[in-house]
Scaffold this motif. Structure first.
Motif, short mmCIF file in Angstrom:
data_model
loop_
_atom_site.label_atom_id
_atom_site.label_comp_id
_atom_site.label_asym_id
_atom_site.label_seq_id
_atom_site.Cartn_x
_atom_site.Cartn_y
_atom_site.Cartn_z
N LEU A 173 0.88 -1.11 0.02
CA LEU A 173 0.05 -0.10 0.02
C LEU A 173 0.74 1.45 0.06
CD1 LEU A 173 -2.48 -0.94 2.87
CD2 LEU A 173 -2.68 -1.52 0.40
N ILE A 174 0.71 2.07 -0.93
CA ILE A 174 1.69 3.32 -0.94
C ILE A 174 0.64 4.54 -0.98
CG2 ILE A 174 3.22 4.74 -2.43
CD1 ILE A 174 4.27 1.96 -3.59
N PRO A 175 0.69 5.32 0.01
CA PRO A 175 -0.23 6.15 0.38
C PRO A 175 0.47 7.52 -0.29
CG PRO A 175 0.58 5.96 2.12
CD PRO A 175 1.34 4.78 1.24
N THR A 176 -0.42 8.58 -0.88
CA THR A 176 0.16 9.63 -1.50
C THR A 176 -0.71 10.82 -1.11
OG1 THR A 176 -1.11 9.49 -3.68
CG2 THR A 176 1.14 8.69 -3.49
N LEU A 177 -0.08 12.14 -0.79
CA LEU A 177 -0.94 13.28 -0.74
C LEU A 177 -1.12 14.42 -1.66
CD1 LEU A 177 -2.54 15.07 1.40
CD2 LEU A 177 -0.60 15.73 2.65
N THR B 109 -6.26 15.75 -1.26
CA THR B 109 -6.43 14.27 -1.68
C THR B 109 -5.66 13.18 -1.13
OG1 THR B 109 -7.83 14.97 -3.51
CG2 THR B 109 -7.45 12.54 -3.33
N ILE B 110 -6.14 12.13 -0.25
CA ILE B 110 -5.27 11.10 -0.07
C ILE B 110 -5.53 9.92 -0.95
CG2 ILE B 110 -4.86 9.19 1.61
CD1 ILE B 110 -3.42 11.70 2.72
N LYS B 111 -4.68 9.28 -1.58
CA LYS B 111 -4.64 8.27 -2.46
C LYS B 111 -4.02 7.01 -1.93
CE LYS B 111 -5.09 10.80 -6.79
NZ LYS B 111 -4.42 10.99 -8.09
N VAL B 112 -4.63 5.78 -1.67
CA VAL B 112 -3.99 4.80 -1.31
C VAL B 112 -3.67 3.73 -2.44
CG1 VAL B 112 -3.73 2.85 0.19
CG2 VAL B 112 -4.36 4.97 1.08
N HIS B 113 -2.76 3.65 -3.04
CA HIS B 113 -2.35 2.71 -4.21
C HIS B 113 -2.26 1.55 -3.71
CE1 HIS B 113 -1.14 6.68 -5.49
NE2 HIS B 113 -1.49 6.41 -6.54
N PHE B 114 -3.24 0.50 -4.16
CA PHE B 114 -3.34 -0.76 -3.65
C PHE B 114 -2.74 -1.87 -4.57
CE2 PHE B 114 -5.56 -5.02 -3.44
CZ PHE B 114 -4.97 -5.26 -2.17
N TYR B 115 -1.42 -2.40 -4.41
CA TYR B 115 -1.09 -3.38 -5.25
C TYR B 115 -0.83 -4.55 -4.35
CZ TYR B 115 1.32 0.69 -7.44
OH TYR B 115 1.42 1.82 -8.27
N GLY B 116 -1.80 -5.62 -4.96
CA GLY B 116 -2.11 -6.90 -3.97
C GLY B 116 -3.02 -7.89 -5.13
N LEU C 212 -5.33 8.66 7.38
CA LEU C 212 -4.24 9.49 6.91
C LEU C 212 -5.10 10.82 6.34
CD1 LEU C 212 -1.93 7.47 4.62
CD2 LEU C 212 -1.64 8.46 6.92
N ALA C 213 -6.48 10.76 5.64
CA ALA C 213 -7.03 11.73 5.20
C ALA C 213 -7.72 12.61 6.68
CB ALA C 213 -8.41 11.29 4.60
N GLY D 55 -9.68 16.34 2.19
CA GLY D 55 -11.10 16.74 1.80
C GLY D 55 -11.42 15.44 1.03
N LYS D 56 -10.54 14.60 0.59
CA LYS D 56 -10.86 13.59 -0.33
C LYS D 56 -9.89 12.11 0.20
CE LYS D 56 -12.62 16.10 -4.13
NZ LYS D 56 -12.30 16.33 -5.61
N ALA D 57 -10.56 11.01 0.29
CA ALA D 57 -9.78 9.84 0.46
C ALA D 57 -10.12 8.83 -0.56
CB ALA D 57 -9.84 9.37 1.86
N ARG D 58 -9.23 8.34 -1.36
CA ARG D 58 -9.55 7.24 -2.45
C ARG D 58 -8.52 5.90 -2.42
NH1 ARG D 58 -9.94 11.72 -7.65
NH2 ARG D 58 -11.91 12.61 -6.95
#
Length: 292
Positions: free
Chosen positions: A79-83, A90-97, A113-114, A120-123
């Motif tokens: 899981l690699i989160p970005t802001l 926006t928080i994005k959690v890139h899911f590799y699995g 993390l949001a 304001g957004k979490a994805r």
């Protein structure tokens, strides 16, 4: 930290679409452990931009970075989160699995993390291979300039600078009408002289479509990549083949100027997606996101 490639490779390589957080889709031959680790290094320095980042063309600073301390990395799941600082954040959690159940952990991490960062957004960002039966979201497509000859197409398309001044003056009206597609921003860059050529379609002395800027930059291993462009035709002039002529003119420009390939992102089922599919591009897979 560094990523372990024996953990990461099985969940990022084919059949999954080759995609790196903060960078976006990459050519399959470029996808390495170092490419992922570079995003962590960039996030912890004032440099921000990697030399091969496509966004370096538009800004002095990167508005999205990896939250290094919150990366979850293990065998079978990363899981690699970005802001992103854009807008409300926006928080994005890139899911590799490989396990669908992993999305629960990704959702929990995104929500946590949001709240911590006041975003304001979490994805959650997920990835599918090209063989997916129900492709959705964004299709990543590859055009290999070495595989297909791209002759100059017939039609009313030329570089903006080659049209008479009177025709050039109509680009402002076109850009205003196409502002939602990014052309108002592109017009500002054109006036500042900071971007490459823009190819334009003209009907009755007025600009009605455009694709650009046309720019080639080296990727992470030095291969010349034709960079993404803004691309659009006025609504009232669609259905006349102008979009296809513009696209083919852009591909001819890329091939004539030494590009090895281009990666395109198209909304599944949209007009650009249908055009690229009909032109024989290779689908590398899909990305899609869901709210956390």
């Amino acid at each position: 930290m560094r990523f372990r490639w024996d953990w990461l490779r099985p969940v990022v390589s084919a059949p999954y679409v080759p995609y790196v957080p903060t960078i976006g889709p990459v050519h399959p031959s470029v996808l390495t452990e170092d490419l992922f680790t570079d995003t962590l290094i960039a996030a912890s320095t004032d440099r921000w931009f990697l030399r091969y980042d496509k966004d370096i063309r538009w800004s002095d600073s990167k508005d999205e970075s990896v939250l290094v301390e919150d990366v979850v990395h293990g065998p079978g799941e990363t899981l690699i989160p970005t802001l992103s600082a854009r807008g409300a954040g926006t928080i994005k959690v890139h899911f590799y699995g490989v396990e669908a159940e992993g999305t629960f952990a990704a959702t929990e991490l995104a929500q946590k993390l949001a709240a911590e960062h006041g975003a304001g957004k979490a994805r959650i960002v997920r990835f599918l291979g090209p063989e997916a039966l129900h492709g959705r979201g964004t299709r990543i497509q590859l055009h290999d300039f070495r595989a297909t000859e791209r002759p100059a197409p017939d039609g009313p398309v030329h570089p903006f600078s080659e049209w008479p001044k009177g025709v050039q003056g109509t680009f402002a009206e076109f850009a205003k009408e196409m502002a939602a597609d990014g052309f108002a921003f592109l017009h500002e860059q054109m006036r500042a002289g900071t971007v490459g050529p823009v190819l334009t379609a003209v009907v009755s002395g007025k600009v009605v479509g455009a694709i650009g800027p046309m720019e080639i930059r080296p990727d992470a291993i030095g291969a010349p990549q034709l960079m993404p462009q803004y691309f659009g035709v006025l609504q009232r002039h669609r259905g006349q083949g102008l979009g296809r002529v513009l696209w083919r003119a852009a591909m001819h420009w890329g091939q004539a100027n030494g590009a090895a390939y281009q990666l395109l992102q198209t909304e599944v089922g949209g007009a650009s997606d249908r055009l690229c599919r009909s032109e024989g591009l290779t689908s590398l897979g899909f990305t899609y996101w869901q709210s956390a």
